[in-house]
Design an enzyme around this catalytic site. Structure first.
Site, PDB file in Angstrom:
ATOM      1  N   ARG A   4       0.838  -1.203   0.000  1.00 34.01           N
ATOM      2  CA  ARG A   4       0.000   0.000   0.000  1.00 34.01           C
ATOM      3  C   ARG A   4       0.873   1.253   0.000  1.00 34.01           C
ATOM      4  O   ARG A   4       0.596   2.214  -0.721  1.00 34.01           O
ATOM      5  CB  ARG A   4      -0.930   0.002   1.213  1.00 34.01           C
ATOM      6  CG  ARG A   4      -2.018  -1.049   1.162  1.00 34.01           C
ATOM      7  CD  ARG A   4      -2.944  -0.971   2.366  1.00 34.01           C
ATOM      8  NE  ARG A   4      -3.792   0.212   2.321  1.00 34.01           N
ATOM      9  CZ  ARG A   4      -4.602   0.575   3.316  1.00 34.01           C
ATOM     10  NH1 ARG A   4      -4.655  -0.135   4.443  1.00 34.01           N
ATOM     11  NH2 ARG A   4      -5.352   1.667   3.201  1.00 34.01           N
ATOM     12  N   CYS A  44      -1.625   5.910   9.420  1.00 35.98           N
ATOM     13  CA  CYS A  44      -1.969   4.664   8.725  1.00 35.98           C
ATOM     14  C   CYS A  44      -2.980   5.018   7.639  1.00 35.98           C
ATOM     15  O   CYS A  44      -2.780   5.985   6.917  1.00 35.98           O
ATOM     16  CB  CYS A  44      -2.531   3.648   9.717  1.00 35.98           C
ATOM     17  SG  CYS A  44      -3.929   4.258  10.683  1.00 35.98           S
TER      18      CYS A  44
END
Length: 288
Positions: A176, A235
């Site tokens: 990611r 995050c």
């Protein structure tokens, strides 16, 4: 009080001297709680720990509730400033348990610990698991002395990512971060200048946190000469980042800030995005 408590330690505590919180999130979390929870645990869902914005560009997918709303939530669980709170989830503390811990610490609550290894650790240690739903205690009024502390705004993150004396840590999985995949947000990639220290590197093969000594060594290597107070952690939406903030506290390296909006906010704003192939400028972000 150390941030983590082991299942064997919890087993030895008198149940009358602490409040046990089962904090789960995502999917059928209430159903999972009803199918098996540690005896005496009160349920808290991730959705109780965040607002529900119409536009994630203004604060991300899981922005903090108001501190007053949070005070009502914890007061409804019978928690006072003197309550010893133990919290766990079924994700080895990678999601709502760490968020709940961080939120309590952020408003100045001192006596809160996360069960190392979560529900599975409790099962392995032989704690009583039940399908019964614990009755809520008498509600209290939690007195607020401060708001949420230890947060970083998007503008502070932008400045910090360009400052060699500061560090922005992206705790998402490396694919990611590199922009190879993005299952939740509109565009893949990361904040330019942020480094990647995936949250799962905090844990050993037994799905428990590494020792404080190992955690400290790992993060001192990542920080170099930068002090923890000059670090910002994020995050996807400000939940899993709390896992790393918990790891830092366990390592004796407190002081890092949480960017609550995280990638879910940054990626929706008029800001550049970095991938393994280079920088995507704002005007080109949604042309791909």
């Amino acid at each position: 009080m150390k941030p983590l408590i082991e299942a064997v330690e919890l087993k030895e505590l008198d149940t009358y001297i602490y409040t046990l919180i089962d904090a789960r999130g995502f999917g059928n979390s209430r159903e999972r709680y009803e199918q098996g929870n540690i005896e005496g645990a009160l349920y808290v869902d991730l959705e109780d720990l965040a607002l529900h914005p119409e536009d994630a560009a203004a604060g991300g997918r899981h922005p903090l509730p108001t501190v007053e709303e949070f005070a009502v939530l914890i007061g409804g669980l019978g928690i006072t400033p003197d309550t010893h709170v133990v919290v766990y989830d079924d994700k080895a503390a990678a999601n709502p348990a760490a968020r709940f811990w961080w939120m309590l610490r952020s408003i100045g609550h001192q006596k809160v610990q996360v069960l190392n290894g979560g529900l599975q650790a409790a099962i392995d240690a032989g704690l009583n698991i039940t399908t019964e739903i614990s009755a809520l205690p008498e509600a209290t009024i939690y007195p607020l002395t401060q708001g949420f502390t230890g947060t970083a705004s998007i503008s502070e993150v932008e400045a910090a990512a360009k400052d060699s004396n500061r560090i922005v840590i992206d705790v998402r999985e490396t694919p990611r971060y590199l922009g190879q995949t993005e299952p939740l947000d509109l565009i893949a990639g990361h904040i330019p200048g942020a480094i990647n220290v995936p949250y799962n590197t905090n844990m050993g093969a037994d799905n428990r946190y590494l020792s404080p000594e190992q955690l400290k060594a790992n993060y001192e290597k990542a920080f170099g000469d930068v002090k923890p107070e000059q670090v910002i952690v994020h995050c996807g939406s400000g939940v899993t980042a709390c896992h790393t903030l918990l790891a830092l506290a366990q390592a004796g390296l407190p002081g890092a800030k949480l960017y609550v909006g995280s990638w879910s906010e940054w990626s929706r704003r008029d800001l550049p995005v970095a991938t393994e192939n280079g920088i995507i400028e704002p005007g080109d972000k949604f042309k791909m």
